[in-house]
Scaffold this motif. Structure first.
Motif, PDB file in Angstrom:
ATOM      1  N   TYR A   1      29.780 -24.773  -4.080  1.00 54.57           N
ATOM      2  CA  TYR A   1      30.217 -23.543  -4.725  1.00 54.57           C
ATOM      3  C   TYR A   1      31.636 -23.689  -5.244  1.00 54.57           C
ATOM      4  O   TYR A   1      32.596 -23.726  -4.492  1.00 54.57           O
ATOM      5  N   LYS A   2      31.736 -23.762  -6.544  1.00 48.55           N
ATOM      6  CA  LYS A   2      33.018 -23.871  -7.216  1.00 48.55           C
ATOM      7  C   LYS A   2      33.164 -22.648  -8.111  1.00 48.55           C
ATOM      8  O   LYS A   2      32.235 -22.266  -8.813  1.00 48.55           O
ATOM      9  N   PHE A   3      34.327 -21.996  -8.045  1.00 46.14           N
ATOM     10  CA  PHE A   3      34.518 -20.813  -8.878  1.00 46.14           C
ATOM     11  C   PHE A   3      35.907 -20.813  -9.488  1.00 46.14           C
ATOM     12  O   PHE A   3      36.812 -21.503  -9.036  1.00 46.14           O
ATOM     13  N   GLY A   4      36.044 -20.034 -10.549  1.00 44.02           N
ATOM     14  CA  GLY A   4      37.328 -19.880 -11.207  1.00 44.02           C
ATOM     15  C   GLY A   4      38.068 -18.693 -10.628  1.00 44.02           C
ATOM     16  O   GLY A   4      37.467 -17.760 -10.096  1.00 44.02           O
ATOM     17  N   LEU A   5      39.370 -18.757 -10.719  1.00 45.33           N
ATOM     18  CA  LEU A   5      40.227 -17.688 -10.236  1.00 45.33           C
ATOM     19  C   LEU A   5      41.274 -17.389 -11.296  1.00 45.33           C
ATOM     20  O   LEU A   5      41.957 -18.303 -11.773  1.00 45.33           O
ATOM     21  N   VAL A   6      41.359 -16.126 -11.694  1.00 40.67           N
ATOM     22  CA  VAL A   6      42.448 -15.699 -12.573  1.00 40.67           C
ATOM     23  C   VAL A   6      43.614 -15.393 -11.647  1.00 40.67           C
ATOM     24  O   VAL A   6      43.610 -14.395 -10.937  1.00 40.67           O
ATOM     25  N   SER A   7      44.596 -16.283 -11.643  1.00 41.95           N
ATOM     26  CA  SER A   7      45.728 -16.166 -10.720  1.00 41.95           C
ATOM     27  C   SER A   7      46.835 -15.277 -11.268  1.00 41.95           C
ATOM     28  O   SER A   7      47.747 -14.909 -10.530  1.00 41.95           O
ATOM     29  N   GLY A   8      46.763 -14.955 -12.529  1.00 43.31           N
ATOM     30  CA  GLY A   8      47.741 -14.068 -13.131  1.00 43.31           C
ATOM     31  C   GLY A   8      47.324 -13.724 -14.541  1.00 43.31           C
ATOM     32  O   GLY A   8      46.772 -14.561 -15.256  1.00 43.31           O
ATOM     33  N   LEU A   9      47.538 -12.475 -14.912  1.00 45.00           N
ATOM     34  CA  LEU A   9      47.243 -12.006 -16.265  1.00 45.00           C
ATOM     35  C   LEU A   9      48.175 -10.851 -16.570  1.00 45.00           C
ATOM     36  O   LEU A   9      48.184  -9.851 -15.844  1.00 45.00           O
ATOM     37  N   VAL A  10      48.971 -11.001 -17.609  1.00 45.97           N
ATOM     38  CA  VAL A  10      49.873  -9.931 -18.023  1.00 45.97           C
ATOM     39  C   VAL A  10      49.829  -9.814 -19.542  1.00 45.97           C
ATOM     40  O   VAL A  10      49.958 -10.811 -20.253  1.00 45.97           O
TER      41      VAL A  10
ATOM     42  N   ILE B   1      38.816 -12.307  -9.928  1.00 45.51           N
ATOM     43  CA  ILE B   1      40.120 -11.736 -10.254  1.00 45.51           C
ATOM     44  C   ILE B   1      40.526 -10.844  -9.096  1.00 45.51           C
ATOM     45  O   ILE B   1      39.764  -9.962  -8.699  1.00 45.51           O
ATOM     46  N   ASN B   2      41.713 -11.062  -8.561  1.00 42.69           N
ATOM     47  CA  ASN B   2      42.285 -10.143  -7.578  1.00 42.69           C
ATOM     48  C   ASN B   2      43.263  -9.258  -8.341  1.00 42.69           C
ATOM     49  O   ASN B   2      44.073  -9.757  -9.116  1.00 42.69           O
ATOM     50  N   SER B   3      43.180  -7.967  -8.122  1.00 40.31           N
ATOM     51  CA  SER B   3      44.003  -7.045  -8.884  1.00 40.31           C
ATOM     52  C   SER B   3      44.525  -5.932  -7.982  1.00 40.31           C
ATOM     53  O   SER B   3      43.765  -5.392  -7.172  1.00 40.31           O
ATOM     54  N   GLY B   4      45.786  -5.614  -8.130  1.00 44.81           N
ATOM     55  CA  GLY B   4      46.402  -4.555  -7.332  1.00 44.81           C
ATOM     56  C   GLY B   4      45.701  -3.220  -7.521  1.00 44.81           C
ATOM     57  O   GLY B   4      45.203  -2.902  -8.604  1.00 44.81           O
ATOM     58  N   SER B   5      45.685  -2.429  -6.483  1.00 50.79           N
ATOM     59  CA  SER B   5      44.952  -1.160  -6.502  1.00 50.79           C
ATOM     60  C   SER B   5      45.501  -0.169  -7.524  1.00 50.79           C
ATOM     61  O   SER B   5      44.778   0.713  -7.981  1.00 50.79           O
ATOM     62  N   ARG B   6      46.755  -0.296  -7.918  1.00 48.92           N
ATOM     63  CA  ARG B   6      47.350   0.638  -8.886  1.00 48.92           C
ATOM     64  C   ARG B   6      47.008   0.303 -10.333  1.00 48.92           C
ATOM     65  O   ARG B   6      47.266   1.105 -11.220  1.00 48.92           O
ATOM     66  N   ARG B   7      46.415  -0.836 -10.590  1.00 44.80           N
ATOM     67  CA  ARG B   7      46.184  -1.270 -11.973  1.00 44.80           C
ATOM     68  C   ARG B   7      44.835  -0.769 -12.487  1.00 44.80           C
ATOM     69  O   ARG B   7      43.953  -1.526 -12.867  1.00 44.80           O
ATOM     70  N   LYS B   8      44.688   0.544 -12.527  1.00 41.94           N
ATOM     71  CA  LYS B   8      43.416   1.187 -12.877  1.00 41.94           C
ATOM     72  C   LYS B   8      42.923   0.804 -14.270  1.00 41.94           C
ATOM     73  O   LYS B   8      41.725   0.580 -14.470  1.00 41.94           O
ATOM     74  N   GLU B   9      43.819   0.732 -15.256  1.00 39.96           N
ATOM     75  CA  GLU B   9      43.402   0.364 -16.619  1.00 39.96           C
ATOM     76  C   GLU B   9      42.858  -1.059 -16.654  1.00 39.96           C
ATOM     77  O   GLU B   9      41.874  -1.344 -17.347  1.00 39.96           O
ATOM     78  N   ALA B  10      43.490  -1.956 -15.909  1.00 38.28           N
ATOM     79  CA  ALA B  10      42.998  -3.338 -15.839  1.00 38.28           C
ATOM     80  C   ALA B  10      41.612  -3.370 -15.204  1.00 38.28           C
ATOM     81  O   ALA B  10      40.722  -4.094 -15.664  1.00 38.28           O
ATOM     82  N   HIS B  11      41.412  -2.568 -14.172  1.00 39.95           N
ATOM     83  CA  HIS B  11      40.104  -2.532 -13.503  1.00 39.95           C
ATOM     84  C   HIS B  11      39.008  -2.078 -14.464  1.00 39.95           C
ATOM     85  O   HIS B  11      37.889  -2.611 -14.438  1.00 39.95           O
ATOM     86  N   LYS B  12      39.330  -1.107 -15.304  1.00 38.92           N
ATOM     87  CA  LYS B  12      38.351  -0.654 -16.304  1.00 38.92           C
ATOM     88  C   LYS B  12      37.975  -1.792 -17.240  1.00 38.92           C
ATOM     89  O   LYS B  12      36.804  -1.956 -17.597  1.00 38.92           O
ATOM     90  N   LEU B  13      38.961  -2.579 -17.654  1.00 42.59           N
ATOM     91  CA  LEU B  13      38.685  -3.728 -18.527  1.00 42.59           C
ATOM     92  C   LEU B  13      37.776  -4.719 -17.822  1.00 42.59           C
ATOM     93  O   LEU B  13      36.773  -5.159 -18.391  1.00 42.59           O
ATOM     94  N   TYR B  14      38.105  -5.066 -16.586  1.00 44.96           N
ATOM     95  CA  TYR B  14      37.301  -6.056 -15.863  1.00 44.96           C
ATOM     96  C   TYR B  14      35.859  -5.585 -15.723  1.00 44.96           C
ATOM     97  O   TYR B  14      34.921  -6.367 -15.939  1.00 44.96           O
ATOM     98  N   GLU B  15      35.677  -4.313 -15.386  1.00 43.34           N
ATOM     99  CA  GLU B  15      34.317  -3.788 -15.255  1.00 43.34           C
ATOM    100  C   GLU B  15      33.591  -3.787 -16.596  1.00 43.34           C
ATOM    101  O   GLU B  15      32.400  -4.104 -16.671  1.00 43.34           O
TER     102      GLU B  15
END
Length: 152
Positions: free
Chosen positions: A72-81, A113-127
Motif C-alpha cells: 500500500y503506497k499512497f500520496g500525501l499533500v504535505s502542504g497547499l497554499v 490530505i490533512n487539513s486544519g479544522s478551520r479551513r472550511k473552504e478548503a474542505h469544500k474543495l477537497y470534497e
C-alpha cells in the motif's frame, strides 16, 4: 485572469513560498523553505510545485509518497497554499490534479490530505474533487529539548 503556469519550485520562489505560508498562520522563513526544498530535491518521492500567474507565484503545493507497506503506497499533500487574492479561481484544483497525476504515475493507490479544522473552504474543495473525510483527530506535539535526557 490568465491561466496559471504550474512548474517545479526554484530557489527564487522561496520568499513567495514563505509569504504564502504566513497567510495560513505558519511562521515560515526563507531558510525554512530552503531546508524543505533541499530535502525534497534529494528525494525522488517528493515534489514541490508552484503556480505562477503573470510572473508571480500565487500558490504552492508539496506532494510526497508514503509507503506504509509493500502493498500500500499512497500520496500525501504535505502542504497547499493559494494566495488569498487568487482563491476560488481553480488554482488549487489545478495543483491537486497535477499532484494526483504524479502520485498515480508513482504507483499510488490514493492521495491523502490533512487539513486544519478551520479551513472550511478548503474542505469544500477537497470534497468537490472526490476526497472523503475519513476521520477527525487531534494532533498532539511535544517539544524535545536538552532536559529530556536528564530525567533518566
Amino acid at each position: 485572469m490568465k491561466k496559471v503556469k504550474i512548474r517545479e519550485a526554484k530557489k527564487t520562489d522561496f520568499q513567495d513560498i514563505a509569504d504564502l505560508s504566513k497567510q495560513l498562520g505558519y511562521e515560515v522563513s526563507v531558510d525554512d523553505v530552503n531546508y524543505r526544498y533541499n530535502c525534497i530535491n534529494s528525494n525522488p518521492d517528493s515534489t514541490l510545485l508552484v503556480a505562477e500567474n503573470e510572473n508571480r507565484v500565487v500558490a504552492w503545493i508539496q506532494g510526497d509518497i508514503e509507503n506504509k507497506s509493500d502493498k500500500y503506497k499512497f500520496g500525501l499533500v504535505s502542504g497547499l497554499v493559494v494566495d488569498k487574492d487568487h482563491r476560488q479561481r481553480g488554482i488549487g484544483t489545478e495543483l491537486l490534479t497535477v499532484v494526483e497525476d504524479w502520485c498515480f504515475r508513482k504507483g499510488c493507490l490514493g492521495v491523502r490530505i490533512n487539513s486544519g479544522s478551520r479551513r472550511k473552504e478548503a474542505h469544500k474543495l477537497y470534497e468537490k474533487l472526490g476526497y472523503i473525510n475519513k476521520k477527525t483527530y487531534n494532533s498532539f506535539y511535544k517539544e524535545l529539548n536538552d532536559n529530556i535526557n536528564s530525567k533518566n
